[in-house]
Design an enzyme around this catalytic site. Structure first.
Site, short mmCIF file in Angstrom:
data_model
loop_
_atom_site.label_atom_id
_atom_site.label_comp_id
_atom_site.label_asym_id
_atom_site.label_seq_id
_atom_site.Cartn_x
_atom_site.Cartn_y
_atom_site.Cartn_z
N HIS A 12 -6.44 0.02 6.71
CA HIS A 12 -6.35 1.12 7.65
C HIS A 12 -7.38 0.51 8.64
CE1 HIS A 12 -4.60 2.82 4.45
NE2 HIS A 12 -5.71 3.41 3.66
N HIS A 65 0.92 -1.22 -0.04
CA HIS A 65 -0.02 0.04 0.14
C HIS A 65 0.82 1.16 0.07
CE1 HIS A 65 -4.28 1.67 1.04
NE2 HIS A 65 -3.36 2.77 1.12
N ASP A 68 1.21 2.60 3.93
CA ASP A 68 0.43 3.98 3.43
C ASP A 68 1.51 4.99 2.91
OD1 ASP A 68 -1.79 5.32 2.28
OD2 ASP A 68 -2.24 6.00 4.26
N LYS A 89 -8.78 -0.54 -6.24
CA LYS A 89 -9.02 0.10 -4.87
C LYS A 89 -10.34 1.14 -4.99
CE LYS A 89 -7.37 3.10 -1.82
NZ LYS A 89 -6.37 3.87 -1.87
N HIS A 102 -9.97 1.19 1.26
CA HIS A 102 -9.75 2.13 1.94
C HIS A 102 -10.85 2.39 3.06
CE1 HIS A 102 -8.58 6.37 3.70
NE2 HIS A 102 -10.03 6.38 3.75
N HIS A 112 1.79 5.11 -2.21
CA HIS A 112 1.19 5.95 -3.10
C HIS A 112 2.47 6.43 -4.00
CE1 HIS A 112 -3.04 6.50 -1.45
NE2 HIS A 112 -2.16 6.22 -0.61
#
Length: 380
Positions: free
Chosen positions: A221, A59, A276, A153, A192, A61
């Site tokens: 999360h 996970h 994350d 996602k 998410h 970005h």
């Protein structure tokens, strides 16, 4: 050809002191002692060091995330050196809140760039929004026809989520499921999870009203608040997978959540941990006003491993699977990734006894040796 001599091997299971021979991108041989090698074989002394699989961060970005406080808050792209310093040899990139100024096409290009630079990079199609942004125009086509795409996602139970209906959630999961079957991929829907009170209830309803296997839904999360974590334990008990996020909540560190799960007698084989990384973290007032914003780092994953071993007293062989073999299993990447095994990819870390990262090898190439970077990203 590289030979690592006399390292204490964790596969993640403890294997003892062995020699490991790397040929090309693969682990060729693991023996008590390997001799009679050509003079040009590079020798790495593993004495008094620990050899583990490279970490898998599912996970990140990689093209940056955020932008929730206007354009100047868009977070930066991931650099290769950050992966190296964080011990991450395999990364799964994804989009977040911003599926407008960030694109799935750009995400694909970044994953391809990281792969060309020598690590392993995959991705998820989609973002927070619905209909999901894709490359081919359809979720299932992206999964089937684009090698790097493992799933999709989506955001639920969040004030930034698209508030999909139960039927829409089932349709997304069904598409991902079939596409995964056709392509030999996990075909997952990474969810998410926000702070909304509804929590995992939409997912439980979708499961009760459809025949979609529970393994298709991958909530992440889930350690952001106590109520959501309790629902996640129920989801785990039903056979689902849950992903714990590093540094998301100081009261619910991933390692401590795992300890609680063990105390409850729950199986932890379907628990994974991710960073994350390069996503923005934010705090909002009750009226939705943005109060604070920052950027998550990918080294949070390695830091959590260290915390679990040194602070929680967890044996290394018990802590490693949550970010190596269990992630690989959950993503259909075993036995190529996540293990130290003959025939597996040579994605390896050499650690000092105090858990300091010493040497980093990805696909048989050395990127860090004796704590010194010897490879960087193209523009670093």
């Amino acid at each position: 050809m590289i030979l690592i001599r006399n390292a204490e091997i964790y596969t993640p299971e403890y294997m003892g002191k062995k020699d490991v021979l790397i040929c090309g991108e693969k682990i060729e041989c693991i023996k008590d002692s390997i001799e009679d090698l050509p003079g040009w074989c590079e020798i790495i002394d593993g004495e008094n060091k620990i050899l583990t699989p490279g970490l898998i961060d599912q996970h990140v970005h990689i093209t940056g995330g955020g932008g929730e406080g206007s354009f100047h808050t868009r977070t930066p792209e991931l650099n290769l050196s950050e992966m190296i310093k964080g011990g991450i040899t395999t990364v799964i990139g994804l989009l977040g809140t911003d599926g407008l100024t960030r694109s799935v096409e750009n995400l694909y290009a970044k994953a391809a760039a990281l792969t060309e630079e020598g690590v392993s990079a995959y991705m998820l199609t989609g973002a927070y929004g619905y209909p999901s942004p894709t490359i081919t125009g359809e979720i299932d086509k992206d999964i089937v026809f684009i090698k790097e795409v493992l799933g999709v996602k989506l955001a639920v139970s969040d004030h930034r989520a698209p508030n999909v209906t139960e039927d829409e959630l089932i349709q997304i999961a069904s598409k991902a499921r079939v596409a995964g079957m056709l392509s030999g991929k996990p075909g997952i829907v990474v969810l998410h999870m926000g702070d909304a009170e509804c929590g995992l209830k939409p997912v439980f309803r979708a499961l009760s009203d459809s025949s979609v296997p529970i393994r298709i839904f991958r909530p992440t999360h889930v350690n952001r608040n106590e109520n959501l974590l309790e629902e996640a334990y129920r989801f785990l008990e039903k056979g689902g997978y849950i992903d714990l996020t590093c540094a998301i909540n100081e009261h619910f560190a991933p390692g401590e959540c795992i300890v609680k799960a063990v105390e409850r007698g729950l199986s932890t084989e379907h628990i994974t941990i991710s960073s994350d990384g390069h996503g923005s973290w934010s705090e909002y007032a009750q009226d939705g006003t943005l109060l604070k914003i920052g950027v998550s780092k990918v080294d949070a994953l390695y830091n959590e491993l260290t915390f679990m071993v040194k602070e929680l007293g967890m044996p290394l062989e018990k802590a490693l699977p949550y970010m190596t073999s269990q992630v690989a299993e959950a993503l259909n990447l075993l036995p190529e990734k996540g293990v130290v095994k003959e025939g597996s990819d040579a994605d390896l870390l050499l650690l000092e006894k105090d858990m300091t990262l010493s040497t980093y090898i990805a696909k048989g190439k050395i990127f860090m040796k004796e704590k010194k970077l010897i490879r960087n990203g193209t523009y670093e």
